[in-house]
Design a protein around this motif. Structure first.
Motif, PDB file in Angstrom:
ATOM      1  N   ASP A   1      43.775 -28.375   5.928  1.00 47.98           N
ATOM      2  CA  ASP A   1      42.615 -29.250   5.762  1.00 47.98           C
ATOM      3  C   ASP A   1      41.956 -29.620   7.100  1.00 47.98           C
ATOM      4  O   ASP A   1      41.184 -30.583   7.180  1.00 47.98           O
ATOM      5  CB  ASP A   1      42.999 -30.520   5.009  1.00 47.98           C
ATOM      6  CG  ASP A   1      44.043 -31.350   5.759  1.00 47.98           C
ATOM      7  OD1 ASP A   1      44.609 -30.846   6.762  1.00 47.98           O
ATOM      8  OD2 ASP A   1      44.294 -32.492   5.337  1.00 47.98           O
TER       9      ASP A   1
ATOM     10  N   ARG B   1      39.461 -30.024  10.012  1.00 52.31           N
ATOM     11  CA  ARG B   1      38.007 -30.007  10.140  1.00 52.31           C
ATOM     12  C   ARG B   1      37.640 -30.532  11.527  1.00 52.31           C
ATOM     13  O   ARG B   1      38.257 -31.481  12.042  1.00 52.31           O
ATOM     14  CB  ARG B   1      37.337 -30.902   9.081  1.00 52.31           C
ATOM     15  CG  ARG B   1      37.587 -30.511   7.638  1.00 52.31           C
ATOM     16  CD  ARG B   1      36.909 -29.199   7.268  1.00 52.31           C
ATOM     17  NE  ARG B   1      37.037 -28.924   5.832  1.00 52.31           N
ATOM     18  CZ  ARG B   1      38.081 -28.330   5.270  1.00 52.31           C
ATOM     19  NH1 ARG B   1      39.124 -27.973   6.035  1.00 52.31           N
ATOM     20  NH2 ARG B   1      38.115 -28.103   3.973  1.00 52.31           N
TER      21      ARG B   1
ATOM     22  N   ALA C   1      31.289 -31.579   8.960  1.00 51.94           N
ATOM     23  CA  ALA C   1      32.686 -31.226   9.211  1.00 51.94           C
ATOM     24  C   ALA C   1      32.840 -29.721   9.051  1.00 51.94           C
ATOM     25  O   ALA C   1      32.476 -29.166   8.011  1.00 51.94           O
ATOM     26  CB  ALA C   1      33.605 -31.966   8.250  1.00 51.94           C
TER      27      ALA C   1
ATOM     28  N   THR D   1      35.178 -26.203   9.152  1.00 53.53           N
ATOM     29  CA  THR D   1      36.477 -25.527   9.166  1.00 53.53           C
ATOM     30  C   THR D   1      36.473 -24.520  10.299  1.00 53.53           C
ATOM     31  O   THR D   1      35.425 -24.196  10.875  1.00 53.53           O
ATOM     32  CB  THR D   1      36.732 -24.801   7.847  1.00 53.53           C
ATOM     33  OG1 THR D   1      35.771 -23.741   7.698  1.00 53.53           O
ATOM     34  CG2 THR D   1      36.629 -25.753   6.652  1.00 53.53           C
TER      35      THR D   1
END
Length: 377
Positions: A246, A248, A259, A261
């Motif tokens: 998760d 970011r 945000a 990845t």
């Protein structure tokens, strides 16, 4: 004058001629070390009036390399200087007049502060901290003490220095016999040789073609992906968070926020640059970096790049987990949010999933394991 027992045993090589010439070399080394040290401190903790440019990208590499090199070369010079004047510290009377008191006080302050600066600086480049005080603040404050004491000492000793320099180095003073062992020129030659050897023993930290003789350099230029590492992911405590599914990178400008990845960062236009990592310990090494231009990333949240930026790491502790990037660096073409190093995915110890790399910045400010980038209003 010296007590007879000391005067009879003093070597003629311990002369004002030797002390003056060694003192000049030591003064030059200390001045270079002082000025470059001020620059390094101001870059990391800038006063309101100070501006450090983004270019040329190698400038900090030169100034900080010069800082460490001049400091190391000052060590043999200080030892020889102390050797040449030590017996004269016992001259009588110990305190003849106010000027003499000022001279003795400046010597005590100068010697103590110089030993402190060189000893702690040498420990710092080896990343060895046996003390409890905060090194940067103590080193910075004591630098002013040492440089001020040096200025006072030179002012008091100027007539003696002028007289010593006016005579050939091999000519003894009227009250001294000619040397019978190593000549004064030989002693000065040995001082030059010792200073050169000390410099070459660490210069390879900053000068790549001298690395093969940098036998005392704590960093050789080698490491994961061809670059040394000062602080690993394990030491920073980010091994799990940097690899988390998760993860970011949050980019924020006012009320606008995005945000990203790691995959989304890779999908953005990529830019490459060859930039050095130059650390306060004096080592530096160039590398090939690629990733997203910071100004392009900021544009995704409507930022113009005209403001300073706050950069945050995944680290939960540490002095440099939050750093400030000036606007001059924010808008520079070579300032990247790096994803790759030397044509390979950024390793965990080098800042995976992404890190800051900007030109002409100390390594401690090239924040690794980024968590957020915020535009400062």
């Amino acid at each position: 004058m010296l007590p007879p027992a000391i005067s009879a045993r003093i070597s003629p090589d311990r002369s004002p001629a030797v002390a003056a010439r060694i003192g000049i070399a030591l003064g030059i080394a200390v001045t270079i070390c002082f000025v470059t040290g001020l620059l390094s401190h101001w870059i990391q903790q800038p006063p309101g009036w100070f501006r450090w440019p983004a270019n040329p990208p190698w400038l900090y590499r030169v100034t900080q390399g010069g800082h460490v090199l001049s400091g190391v070369m000052a060590i043999p010079l200080l030892l020889i200087k102390l050797w040449s004047v030590y017996p004269r510290l016992f001259a009588r009377p110990l305190l003849a007049n106010p000027l003499h008191l000022l001279e003795r006080g400046s010597i005590a302050l100068l010697v103590g502060s110089m030993i402190f600066e060189l000893a702690t600086g040498l420990a710092n480049i080896a990343q060895y901290y046996p003390w409890r005080f905060f090194f940067p603040a103590a080193h910075y404050a004591m630098a002013f003490v040492a440089f001020g004491a040096l200025a006072v000492h030179l002012a008091v000793k100027l007539p003696i220095v002028r007289d010593a320099l006016s005579r050939p180095v091999g000519e003894p003073a009227a009250d001294q016999p000619a040397p019978t062992g190593l000549s004064r020129r030989g002693l000065l030659g040995a001082a030059v040789a010792a200073t050169t050897v000390a410099g070459l023993a660490v210069a390879g930290q900053s000068v790549p073609w001298l690395r093969w003789i940098a036998v005392l350099a704590p960093r050789s230029g080698e490491g994961p992906q061809g670059l040394p590492v000062n602080r690993t992911a394990g030491q920073a405590g980010v091994t799990d968070t940097a690899r988390a599914a998760d993860y970011r990178l949050v980019v924020r400008a006012g009320t606008n926020e995005r945000a990203f990845t790691r995959a989304e960062l890779e999908a953005l236009p990529q830019t490459a640059a060859i930039l050095p990592i130059a650390c306060v310990e004096g080592w530096s090494a160039s590398a090939h970096w690629s990733g997203v231009r910071l100004r392009d990333l900021l544009a995704t949240v409507g930022a113009t790049g005209r403001h300073d930026v706050t950069v945050r790491s995944l680290e939960q502790s540490g002095l440099y987990r939050i750093t400030q990037l000036p606007a001059t660096h924010v808008v520079d073409d070579q300032t990247l949010i790096a994803l790759r190093l030397n044509d390979a995915e950024l390793s965990l110890d080098h800042g995976y999933p992404c890190r800051l790399i900007a030109p002409n910045r100390p390594g401690v400010l090239q924040t690794k394991w980024l968590s957020a980038i915020e535009v400062r209003a």
